[in-house]
Each structure stands twice: as structure tokens, then as C-alpha cells.
Design a protein around this motif. Structure first.
Motif, PDB file in Angstrom:
ATOM      1  N   ALA A 205       0.841  -1.296   0.456  1.00 20.14           N
ATOM      2  CA  ALA A 205       0.133  -0.315   0.233  1.00 20.14           C
ATOM      3  C   ALA A 205       0.725   1.591   0.014  1.00 20.14           C
ATOM      4  O   ALA A 205       0.624   2.405  -1.117  1.00 20.14           O
ATOM      5  N   GLU A 206       1.796   1.199   1.387  1.00 24.55           N
ATOM      6  CA  GLU A 206       3.091   2.847   0.706  1.00 24.55           C
ATOM      7  C   GLU A 206       3.286   2.727  -0.555  1.00 24.55           C
ATOM      8  O   GLU A 206       3.344   3.533  -0.801  1.00 24.55           O
ATOM      9  N   THR A 207       3.753   1.737  -1.560  1.00 27.05           N
ATOM     10  CA  THR A 207       4.271   1.407  -2.264  1.00 27.05           C
ATOM     11  C   THR A 207       3.843   2.327  -4.091  1.00 27.05           C
ATOM     12  O   THR A 207       4.293   3.114  -4.531  1.00 27.05           O
ATOM     13  N   VAL A 208       2.305   1.599  -3.667  1.00 29.83           N
ATOM     14  CA  VAL A 208       1.556   1.928  -4.970  1.00 29.83           C
ATOM     15  C   VAL A 208       0.658   3.150  -4.355  1.00 29.83           C
ATOM     16  O   VAL A 208      -0.564   3.478  -4.844  1.00 29.83           O
ATOM     17  N   LEU A 209       0.577   3.631  -2.470  1.00 31.21           N
ATOM     18  CA  LEU A 209      -0.402   4.750  -2.610  1.00 31.21           C
ATOM     19  C   LEU A 209      -0.667   5.641  -3.998  1.00 31.21           C
ATOM     20  O   LEU A 209      -1.829   5.939  -3.559  1.00 31.21           O
ATOM     21  N   THR A 210      -0.110   6.103  -4.504  1.00 32.87           N
ATOM     22  CA  THR A 210       0.023   7.469  -5.526  1.00 32.87           C
ATOM     23  C   THR A 210      -0.224   7.046  -6.523  1.00 32.87           C
ATOM     24  O   THR A 210      -0.662   7.785  -7.589  1.00 32.87           O
ATOM     25  N   SER A 211       0.642   5.806  -6.954  1.00 29.55           N
ATOM     26  CA  SER A 211       0.721   4.977  -8.597  1.00 29.55           C
ATOM     27  C   SER A 211      -0.642   4.921  -8.600  1.00 29.55           C
ATOM     28  O   SER A 211      -1.202   4.330 -10.037  1.00 29.55           O
ATOM     29  N   LYS A 218      -7.477  -1.959  -2.010  1.00 32.86           N
ATOM     30  CA  LYS A 218      -7.351  -2.372  -1.934  1.00 32.86           C
ATOM     31  C   LYS A 218      -6.529  -3.519  -0.933  1.00 32.86           C
ATOM     32  O   LYS A 218      -6.682  -4.261   0.369  1.00 32.86           O
ATOM     33  N   ALA A 219      -5.275  -3.128  -0.326  1.00 33.89           N
ATOM     34  CA  ALA A 219      -4.111  -3.989   0.064  1.00 33.89           C
ATOM     35  C   ALA A 219      -4.782  -3.398   1.973  1.00 33.89           C
ATOM     36  O   ALA A 219      -4.490  -3.918   2.358  1.00 33.89           O
ATOM     37  N   LEU A 220      -5.252  -2.613   2.123  1.00 33.67           N
ATOM     38  CA  LEU A 220      -5.284  -1.490   3.240  1.00 33.67           C
ATOM     39  C   LEU A 220      -6.470  -2.535   3.882  1.00 33.67           C
ATOM     40  O   LEU A 220      -7.183  -2.870   4.866  1.00 33.67           O
TER      41      LEU A 220
END
Length: 416
Positions: A205-211, A218-220
Motif C-alpha cells: 500500500a505504501e509503494t502504490v499509494l500514489t501510483s 485493496k491492500a488496506l
């Protein structure tokens, strides 16, 4: 000198003084004609016959000899027989109560001799003298030896009681240790699996939070579901522990534990963590014993947790083979560490997640230990080692008829 020792000494002193006093009084006030007058030496000899009884507990055999010798000298001086007759008998009783039977029989010889001498000095009928010479030592030895046997039995009983208490304490400590190990296994299985999934999903979630906002959302959502599942598992464990401590007889430690029928939920959680799990069931499923059912689920859970922690994104083959006598579990991953393929850039859903390999989670080395303990409790076998074709493989064979066994030759495997 301690109080417990003073009390027997006081009792023995009172007995000795009592015999001495009675002997002196009888000699002074009972003086039939034909006997020597009870004078100063008579008092001394009467006391020498009775006073050795003070030491009858510590030195029983010398006391018998001293008392018998004092009475023999008393009779040899021509004094009339009196209650001093009983001092050697009491000494023999004490000897038989504190020494083996052979020593008591040896001590009976001087007592018998002075009894015969007393009868002869008192001009008793030979039959009466013989009866006294036999009955008095026999009765004294019989009562004393019975006491000796009781003392030995009580001593042995105390020793056995001490051994039983020590064994009970050792078993209690062992039970506490086993209980702690069981709790540690449960906590490890619950916390390690769910926290590994949460850690991987949080990193994603941290990696794709903006992209990739939908994937982050979904991860959250997966993190929230996994967290709720962890809380449910912990509540279940705490409930079981509370039942055990209250000892109310309700429930067993396996009733609320997850079993193989919850494998789809477990696989779903592993898939949400990025694994590509391919599940195959073989054979006809049968009703498993509760301990085997829980063990099978926990083995699969820990094997998938290890893959999540050490090879996130890998392809995993999970096989459950049911046979009439045992159940065989095989969890094999095909992790590739060059950044491509399973565990590389593309997730199982085909979407690019990140330009870097997902971060792994450090292990504690306790996972395989817990799996081996569970499998051994069930009487099964476990192997966990790198696979010849690459990746890592865990194989557990659990008999349906459980028995506690150990397998000294079993390979130890390793925790990745």
C-alpha cells in the motif's frame, strides 16, 4: 541441644529416676528376715541398676549390659530382689526397638541370666524362674522389634512421600513448561501469519499509494480483514486459556481452533499477501481427530507464512492427500531470486506492482520448531528443506491414529 531432643531425654530421665526411687523405697521399707539390711551400698546399687536407662535411646546395648551388671552385683551382695528386676527388661525393650533382631537377641542373654539369678536368690520355684527367664525377654523383644519395624516402615514411608512430592513437583514444572510451549506455538502461529500478511500488504500500500490508488485501497482492506482475523484468533486462544485456568470442564483446547475446513480462508489470505497458491486435494476426506485436524491446519499456515515472509510473490503448490491411515501435506514454493517470474515483478493477478522485489520479513527460527513439536505430538513426520528443483518444500505426514512418538533420526531442516 534442640527442644525435640530434650523431650525424649527428659522422659528417659524421669523413667530412670522413677525406677531408682521405687527400688530404693522398696529396699528401705521391705526388709524380710534372712536378707542383708538395705544400707548405703544398697542405695548405690539400686541407683546404678536404674540410672543407665537415661541413655537407653542413644546407647541401648551398653545400657542393657550396665543395668544387668548393676542388678547382678546388687543380688550378689545379698540384698533381697526388688523392682530393680524390671530395669534390665526395660533396657532390653529399648534395644529391640532401635537395633536389628540379632542385636536384641544378643542383649537378651544378660537379661535372662540376671532373671535366673533373681529367681534363685529369691528361692522361687524352678518352673517359675524358668518361665520368667523366657517370657520377660521374649515379650520385651517382641514389643521392641515390632516398634523397630514400624519405625523402619515410617521412615521408608517418609522417603517414598518425599520422592512422590519431588516427582509431583517435577511433573508440575514439566506440565507448566509444556503448557507454555503450547501457548507459544499458538501465539506464534496466530501472530506470525497475520502480521506477515499485514506487513507485506502495508508495504504494498505504501509503494502504490500514489501510483495505483485502487490497489492501495485493496491492500488496506486486506490489512483490515487480516487484523480482524488475528483478533478473532487471539480471542479464541484467550478463551481456551481462561477455560483451562478456571477448570470448569467446558470445552477442549481444540474445539475453537481452526481446522482444515478453513483452508480456503487461509489460502485467500495468502493470495491477498501476494502468493500464487495452487491447491490440490486428493483422496476421500475423512473425519480427522481434533489434534490432527488442528496440527494439519497449523502446518499449512506456518509453511505459507514462511513463504510470505521470505519469498513474497512466489508460486506455491499446496497438496493435501487423504489416505485411510494418514494425511500427507505438501507445501512447495518455486521462488526465483533474480527478479523475474514468481516472486518477481508481476503479481498473481498479472498487474505490475513495483519495480523492486517486495521486501521480505525477518524470521525468528521458531516456525519449524513449532511445526516439529506439533507433528511429533501427533506421532507424525516432518521434513522441511530446499527442494532439488529450486524453492523450499515442507512435507508433513500425520497418522489418523495418533500416538506420541519421537523420531531421533529425523532431519532437522531449516528455517528460511
Amino acid at each position: 541441644m534442640s527442644l525435640p531432643r530434650l523431650r525424649p531425654l527428659a522422659v528417659d530421665s524421669a523413667i530412670a529416676l522413677g525406677f531408682a526411687a521405687v527400688g530404693c523405697i522398696a529396699g528401705a521399707y521391705y526388709q524380710p528376715p534372712g536378707w542383708r539390711a538395705f544400707d548405703g551400698p544398697g542405695y548405690v546399687l539400686a541407683c546404678l541398676t536404674a540410672l543407665p536407662l537415661v541413655a537407653r535411646r542413644r546407647f541401648p546395648f551398653p545400657v542393657v549390659l550396665a543395668s544387668a551388671a548393676g542388678y547382678a552385683v546388687y543380688l550378689g551382695c545379698g540384698y533381697q530382689p526388688s523392682v530393680n528386676f524390671w530395669a534390665p527388661a526395660v533396657a532390653l525393650l529399648s534395644l529391640a526397638g532401635r537395633r536389628p533382631l540379632a542385636v536384641a537377641l544378643a542383649g537378651a542373654a544378660p537379661v535372662t541370666a540376671v532373671i535366673v539369678l533373681s529367681g534363685a536368690s529369691g528361692r522361687l520355684h524352678p518352673a517359675l524362674t524358668a518361665a520368667q527367664a523366657v517370657l520377660v525377654p521374649v515379650v520385651a523383644i517382641a514389643f521392641g522389634h515390632t516398634r523397630h519395624l514400624l519405625v523402619r516402615a515410617n521412615t521408608r514411608l517418609r522417603e517414598v512421600t518425599a520422592e512422590l512430592v519431588a516427582e509431583q513437583e517435577a511433573r508440575a514444572r514439566n506440565a507448566v513448561t509444556l503448557e507454555r510451549m503450547a501457548i507459544a506455538r499458538e501465539l506464534h502461529d496466530v501472530v506470525a501469519h497475520h502480521m506477515s500478511v499485514i506487513t507485506i500488504q502495508a508495504g504494498l500500500a505504501e509503494t502504490v499509494l500514489t501510483s495505483d490508488v485502487p490497489m492501495a485501497r485493496k491492500a488496506l482492506g486486506d490489512i483490515a480483514r487480516t487484523g480482524r482475523g488475528a483478533l478473532d484468533e487471539l480471542r479464541r486462544l484467550l478463551t481456551v486459556l481462561r477455560v483451562r485456568s478456571d477448570d470448569d470442564g467446558e470445552g477442549t483446547p481444540y474445539e475453537a481452533a481452526p481446522r482444515l475446513d478453513r483452508l480456503p480462508d487461509l489460502i485467500s489470505g495468502a493470495t491477498a499477501a501476494g502468493l500464487d497458491v495452487r491447491f490440490t486435494a486428493r483422496g476421500e476426506p475423512v473425519l480427522l481427530p481434533p489434534i490432527v485436524d488442528v496440527c494439519a491446519y497449523r502446518v499449512v499456515q506456518e509453511a505459507l507464512t514462511n513463504v510470505i515472509k521470505h519469498a513474497p510473490g512466489a508460486r506455491v503448490t499446496l497438496t493435501v492427500d487423504h489416505t485411510p491411515d494418514e494425511i500427507v501435506l505438501v507445501v512447495r514454493d518455486d521462488a526465483v531470486r533474480d527478479g523475474s517470474g514468481p516472486g518477481g515483478r508481476d503479481g498473481p493477478d498479472g498487474r505490475t506492482r513495483t519495480d523492486e522485489r517486495p521486501e521480505t520479513v525477518p524470521g525468528t527460527g521458531l516456525g519449524l520448531i513449532g511445526m516439529r513439536e506439533r507433528v511429533k505430538i501427533c506421532g507424525g513426520r516432518l521434513s522441511a528443506a530446499p527442494h532439488d528443483g529450486g524453492g523450499f518444500e515442507v512435507v508433513a505426514v500425520l497418522p489418523l491414529h495418533t500416538s506420541r512418538r519421537t523420531f531421533p533420526g529425523e532431519p532437522e531442516g531449516q528455517e528460511r
